[in-house]
Design a protein around this motif. Sequence first.
Motif, PDB file in Angstrom:
ATOM      1  N   PRO A 244      11.437   6.763  -6.370  1.00  0.00           N
ATOM      2  CA  PRO A 244      11.586   8.070  -5.721  1.00  0.00           C
ATOM      3  C   PRO A 244      10.482   8.339  -4.694  1.00  0.00           C
ATOM      4  N   LYS A 245      10.779   9.195  -3.762  1.00  0.00           N
ATOM      5  CA  LYS A 245       9.808   9.570  -2.744  1.00  0.00           C
ATOM      6  C   LYS A 245       8.680  10.392  -3.372  1.00  0.00           C
ATOM      7  N   PRO A 246       7.535  10.485  -2.686  1.00  0.00           N
ATOM      8  CA  PRO A 246       6.416  11.282  -3.214  1.00  0.00           C
ATOM      9  C   PRO A 246       6.870  12.685  -3.602  1.00  0.00           C
ATOM     10  N   THR A 247       6.291  13.189  -4.677  1.00  0.00           N
ATOM     11  CA  THR A 247       6.687  14.499  -5.188  1.00  0.00           C
ATOM     12  C   THR A 247       5.461  15.289  -5.619  1.00  0.00           C
ATOM     13  N   SER A 248       5.639  16.583  -5.810  1.00  0.00           N
ATOM     14  CA  SER A 248       4.535  17.455  -6.217  1.00  0.00           C
ATOM     15  C   SER A 248       4.164  17.191  -7.676  1.00  0.00           C
ATOM     16  N   LEU A 249       2.863  17.235  -7.966  1.00  0.00           N
ATOM     17  CA  LEU A 249       2.419  17.143  -9.345  1.00  0.00           C
ATOM     18  C   LEU A 249       2.845  18.406 -10.090  1.00  0.00           C
ATOM     19  N   VAL A 254       0.213  19.768  -4.807  1.00  0.00           N
ATOM     20  CA  VAL A 254      -0.324  18.452  -4.427  1.00  0.00           C
ATOM     21  C   VAL A 254       0.797  17.415  -4.495  1.00  0.00           C
ATOM     22  N   VAL A 255       1.066  16.770  -3.369  1.00  0.00           N
ATOM     23  CA  VAL A 255       2.146  15.778  -3.296  1.00  0.00           C
ATOM     24  C   VAL A 255       1.537  14.375  -3.366  1.00  0.00           C
ATOM     25  N   LEU A 256       2.042  13.581  -4.321  1.00  0.00           N
ATOM     26  CA  LEU A 256       1.569  12.210  -4.495  1.00  0.00           C
ATOM     27  C   LEU A 256       2.754  11.267  -4.680  1.00  0.00           C
ATOM     28  N   PRO A 257       2.604  10.005  -4.295  1.00  0.00           N
ATOM     29  CA  PRO A 257       3.665   9.028  -4.557  1.00  0.00           C
ATOM     30  C   PRO A 257       3.695   8.657  -6.034  1.00  0.00           C
ATOM     31  N   TYR A 258       4.791   8.064  -6.466  1.00  0.00           N
ATOM     32  CA  TYR A 258       4.859   7.484  -7.809  1.00  0.00           C
ATOM     33  C   TYR A 258       4.091   6.166  -7.793  1.00  0.00           C
ATOM     34  N   PHE A 259       3.501   5.824  -8.933  1.00  0.00           N
ATOM     35  CA  PHE A 259       2.623   4.649  -8.943  1.00  0.00           C
ATOM     36  C   PHE A 259       2.585   4.004 -10.331  1.00  0.00           C
ATOM     37  N   ASP A 263      -5.839  -1.801 -14.395  1.00  0.00           N
ATOM     38  CA  ASP A 263      -7.287  -1.773 -14.561  1.00  0.00           C
ATOM     39  C   ASP A 263      -7.968  -2.192 -13.259  1.00  0.00           C
ATOM     40  N   GLU A 264      -9.284  -2.405 -13.339  1.00  0.00           N
ATOM     41  CA  GLU A 264     -10.057  -2.693 -12.135  1.00  0.00           C
ATOM     42  C   GLU A 264      -9.729  -4.051 -11.520  1.00  0.00           C
ATOM     43  N   ALA A 265      -8.938  -4.870 -12.210  1.00  0.00           N
ATOM     44  CA  ALA A 265      -8.548  -6.167 -11.644  1.00  0.00           C
ATOM     45  C   ALA A 265      -7.524  -6.014 -10.527  1.00  0.00           C
ATOM     46  N   PHE A 266      -6.829  -4.895 -10.504  1.00  0.00           N
ATOM     47  CA  PHE A 266      -5.767  -4.691  -9.517  1.00  0.00           C
ATOM     48  C   PHE A 266      -6.272  -3.913  -8.308  1.00  0.00           C
ATOM     49  N   PRO A 267      -5.680  -4.158  -7.157  1.00  0.00           N
ATOM     50  CA  PRO A 267      -6.102  -3.443  -5.941  1.00  0.00           C
ATOM     51  C   PRO A 267      -5.583  -2.009  -5.946  1.00  0.00           C
ATOM     52  N   LEU A 268      -6.301  -1.124  -5.312  1.00  0.00           N
ATOM     53  CA  LEU A 268      -5.846   0.249  -5.127  1.00  0.00           C
ATOM     54  C   LEU A 268      -4.848   0.275  -3.982  1.00  0.00           C
ATOM     55  N   LYS A 269      -3.630   0.670  -4.296  1.00  0.00           N
ATOM     56  CA  LYS A 269      -2.577   0.753  -3.290  1.00  0.00           C
ATOM     57  C   LYS A 269      -1.792   2.042  -3.483  1.00  0.00           C
ATOM     58  N   GLU A 270      -0.888   2.291  -2.587  1.00  0.00           N
ATOM     59  CA  GLU A 270      -0.060   3.481  -2.721  1.00  0.00           C
ATOM     60  C   GLU A 270       0.730   3.450  -4.017  1.00  0.00           C
ATOM     61  N   ASN A 380     -10.027  -5.490  -3.513  1.00  0.00           N
ATOM     62  CA  ASN A 380     -10.109  -4.042  -3.680  1.00  0.00           C
ATOM     63  C   ASN A 380     -10.451  -3.347  -2.367  1.00  0.00           C
ATOM     64  N   ILE A 381      -9.636  -3.596  -1.374  1.00  0.00           N
ATOM     65  CA  ILE A 381      -9.783  -2.958  -0.061  1.00  0.00           C
ATOM     66  C   ILE A 381      -8.520  -2.153   0.189  1.00  0.00           C
ATOM     67  N   ALA A 382      -8.659  -0.857   0.320  1.00  0.00           N
ATOM     68  CA  ALA A 382      -7.493   0.008   0.437  1.00  0.00           C
ATOM     69  C   ALA A 382      -7.574   0.863   1.694  1.00  0.00           C
ATOM     70  N   ARG A 383      -6.432   1.417   2.060  1.00  0.00           N
ATOM     71  CA  ARG A 383      -6.397   2.330   3.199  1.00  0.00           C
ATOM     72  C   ARG A 383      -6.983   3.683   2.809  1.00  0.00           C
ATOM     73  N   LYS A 384      -7.364   4.429   3.777  1.00  0.00           N
ATOM     74  CA  LYS A 384      -7.998   5.727   3.537  1.00  0.00           C
ATOM     75  C   LYS A 384      -7.076   6.659   2.754  1.00  0.00           C
ATOM     76  N   THR A 385      -5.779   6.594   3.042  1.00  0.00           N
ATOM     77  CA  THR A 385      -4.842   7.497   2.364  1.00  0.00           C
ATOM     78  C   THR A 385      -4.773   7.214   0.869  1.00  0.00           C
ATOM     79  N   THR A 386      -4.923   5.951   0.465  1.00  0.00           N
ATOM     80  CA  THR A 386      -4.861   5.643  -0.964  1.00  0.00           C
ATOM     81  C   THR A 386      -6.098   6.149  -1.693  1.00  0.00           C
ATOM     82  N   TYR A 387      -7.254   6.065  -1.038  1.00  0.00           N
ATOM     83  CA  TYR A 387      -8.451   6.669  -1.631  1.00  0.00           C
ATOM     84  C   TYR A 387      -8.267   8.177  -1.773  1.00  0.00           C
TER      85      TYR A 387
END
Length: 418
Positions: A244-249, A254-259, A263-270, A380-387
């Motif tokens: 589904p498209k991003p939705t309000s919490l 606050v609108v966030l994508p589903y994810f 753990d810390e082994a995985f990259p931060l992504k949308e 672990n390099i992410a775009r600004k929006t994911t941070y």
Amino acid sequence: MDEYDVLLGLSGVLLCYAAAKIIQRRPRRFKTRPINRDRKLTGNYRYYQKLKNLDSPQFFKYTRMSLPIFQKLLDMIKLDLQKQRRRDTISPEERLVITLQYLSQGTNMQVLAWTFHIGLTTVHQIILEACNIIWERLSPLYLKSPSSEAEWENIADGFLQHWNFPNCIGAIDGKHINIQAPARSGSLFYNYKHNFSVVLLAVCDSKYRFTFVDIGAYGSQSDGGVLKNSVFGKCLEESTLKIPKPTSLPSSEVVLPYFLVGDEAFPLKEYIMRPYPGRNLNDQQKIFNYRLSRARQTIENTFGILVARWRLLKTTINAKVENVDNIVKCIVVLHNYCQTEMSTSTDLYCPPGFVDSSDCPNGTWREDAPLQSVGRTGANIARKTTYQNRDNLANYLVSKNGEVPWQYDMIKQSMLLK
């Protein structure tokens, strides 16, 4: 002796040599070994029949199923297990029992051949055939990955209700399955723990059931290799999973994508939410890490149940790589089958206290050695929006609408333990 006789003699020698090199199948000495001819009276199958009729708790330990659930599985695959053209008298029920004994206890195939009084080759064929049949019949029913927005939203509702974590559509992790070193494979399957292995990358829902699995990646893969090269990872990157498209919490603007949570082994992504790194964290970041860890606990528990119930995964599997993949797929779908069917009737498969929870920080599955984690699977390099997405979620989890009462006590306890 003239030239013709020499050539004729050489030809004869070559023909004899070629004949000696032809590999002929050695005729069997017995159709059935004499010691196995009374197996119906003395073999391990007779012991199974006693368990089935007289001892339900031991029957569960033997098969990992209650009798009604075992019978339901047998009814689903009986026709496929039945061998119309085979001359042996091994019934579909016995074939299933042999397979479950191998998977649940990790029993050596030669030992199974001795205890069931049948040939080693027969045991090998029975197990591989049954694993393929179980996967083919059960996976469309018990490992059906979400294919619509409504199904993804249903999983997210489960994480919100059971684990108080919004917009979460699964927890992800990867584990090593130890295998015998494949011939001429070099270091492809050699992992950082100095074992040969294939990787089981998996996603689960809030009820400890797998929703996606990717099996067979080289144990030597690290960094972005496992997730990036998996079919599931490519689908996530290409946005083809109908998430589904991003939705309000909840109760928020606050609108966030589903994810997924990892753990810390995985990259931060949308589509992947991971903890804040480091030790010098403020209270808000610590609370975020605690809440995320609580949701991510589901995949640790799922793998814990899997290994505790199907002990073959605790061993080094001695089989061809393609057969290992089929065996692990069978175990995964059997886990989902048991977790689904027995959670509605009995608590045998996952009883109270068996998994980690707030009331029981260390579930009894931890008495068994866990599988080795894959380790770092992405840069672990992410775009600004994911941070920014992570910061927005952290702000929400300490707000009036997103907090839970006990989170502050948990942070205080962790500070006292330091």
